[in-house]
Motif scaffolding. Structure first.
Motif, PDB file in Angstrom:
ATOM      1  N   MET A   1       0.831  -1.199   0.000  1.00 20.30           N
ATOM      2  CA  MET A   1       0.000   0.000   0.000  1.00 20.30           C
ATOM      3  C   MET A   1       0.870   1.255   0.000  1.00 20.30           C
ATOM      4  N   HIS A   2       1.965   1.223   0.746  1.00 19.95           N
ATOM      5  CA  HIS A   2       2.905   2.353   0.749  1.00 19.95           C
ATOM      6  C   HIS A   2       3.492   2.552  -0.645  1.00 19.95           C
ATOM      7  N   ASP A   3       3.820   1.446  -1.316  1.00 22.59           N
ATOM      8  CA  ASP A   3       4.375   1.535  -2.668  1.00 22.59           C
ATOM      9  C   ASP A   3       3.385   2.181  -3.638  1.00 22.59           C
ATOM     10  N   TYR A   4       2.089   1.993  -3.382  1.00 17.60           N
ATOM     11  CA  TYR A   4       1.048   2.625  -4.199  1.00 17.60           C
ATOM     12  C   TYR A   4       0.782   4.072  -3.764  1.00 17.60           C
ATOM     13  N   GLY A   5       1.396   4.480  -2.669  1.00 17.14           N
ATOM     14  CA  GLY A   5       1.188   5.841  -2.182  1.00 17.14           C
ATOM     15  C   GLY A   5       0.070   5.985  -1.173  1.00 17.14           C
ATOM     16  N   LEU A   6      -0.443   4.869  -0.669  1.00 18.23           N
ATOM     17  CA  LEU A   6      -1.494   4.915   0.350  1.00 18.23           C
ATOM     18  C   LEU A   6      -0.882   4.797   1.737  1.00 18.23           C
ATOM     19  N   TRP A   7      -1.576   5.336   2.726  1.00 15.52           N
ATOM     20  CA  TRP A   7      -1.135   5.250   4.112  1.00 15.52           C
ATOM     21  C   TRP A   7      -1.768   4.006   4.728  1.00 15.52           C
TER      22      TRP A   7
END
Length: 102
Positions: free
Chosen positions: A88-94
């Motif tokens: 999720m971090h790699d997708y830019g989500l927190w």
């Protein structure tokens, strides 16, 4: 002259069962949090692409993130939940990982 040392075995007071019980193996959760950056359509896209959720489920989870501030998107072993959070971090989500409540 030598010194004689005697040792005795420690007393065994009780046996302890070390097998894992369902209570001992509580699941963990990956939680996605609301942020002011990502569009709702992008969050739906991420949930569908990464988790393979059907559109309706991805939209329901996105709306939970939007309205409630967060949504549990996966539950299972801690290591797997950490991989999901990293993705999720790699997708830019927190996203964070937490132990599932009882």
């Amino acid at each position: 002259m030598g010194v004689m040392i005697t040792a005795t075995a420690p007393e065994r007071t009780e046996d302890v069962d070390l097998r894992l019980t369902p209570e001992a193996v509580r699941p963990w959760q990956t939680v996605v949090w609301n942020d002011p950056v990502n569009l709702m359509s992008y969050v739906v896209h991420v949930f569908r692409e990464y988790f393979g959720f059907p559109r309706a489920q991805a939209e329901r989870l996105m709306l939970a993130v939007h309205h409630d501030g967060h949504a549990v998107v996966a539950e299972g072993a801690r290591e797997q939940m950490e991989l999901h959070a990293r993705a999720m971090h790699d997708y830019g989500l927190w996203a964070t990982v937490r132990e599932a409540p009882q």
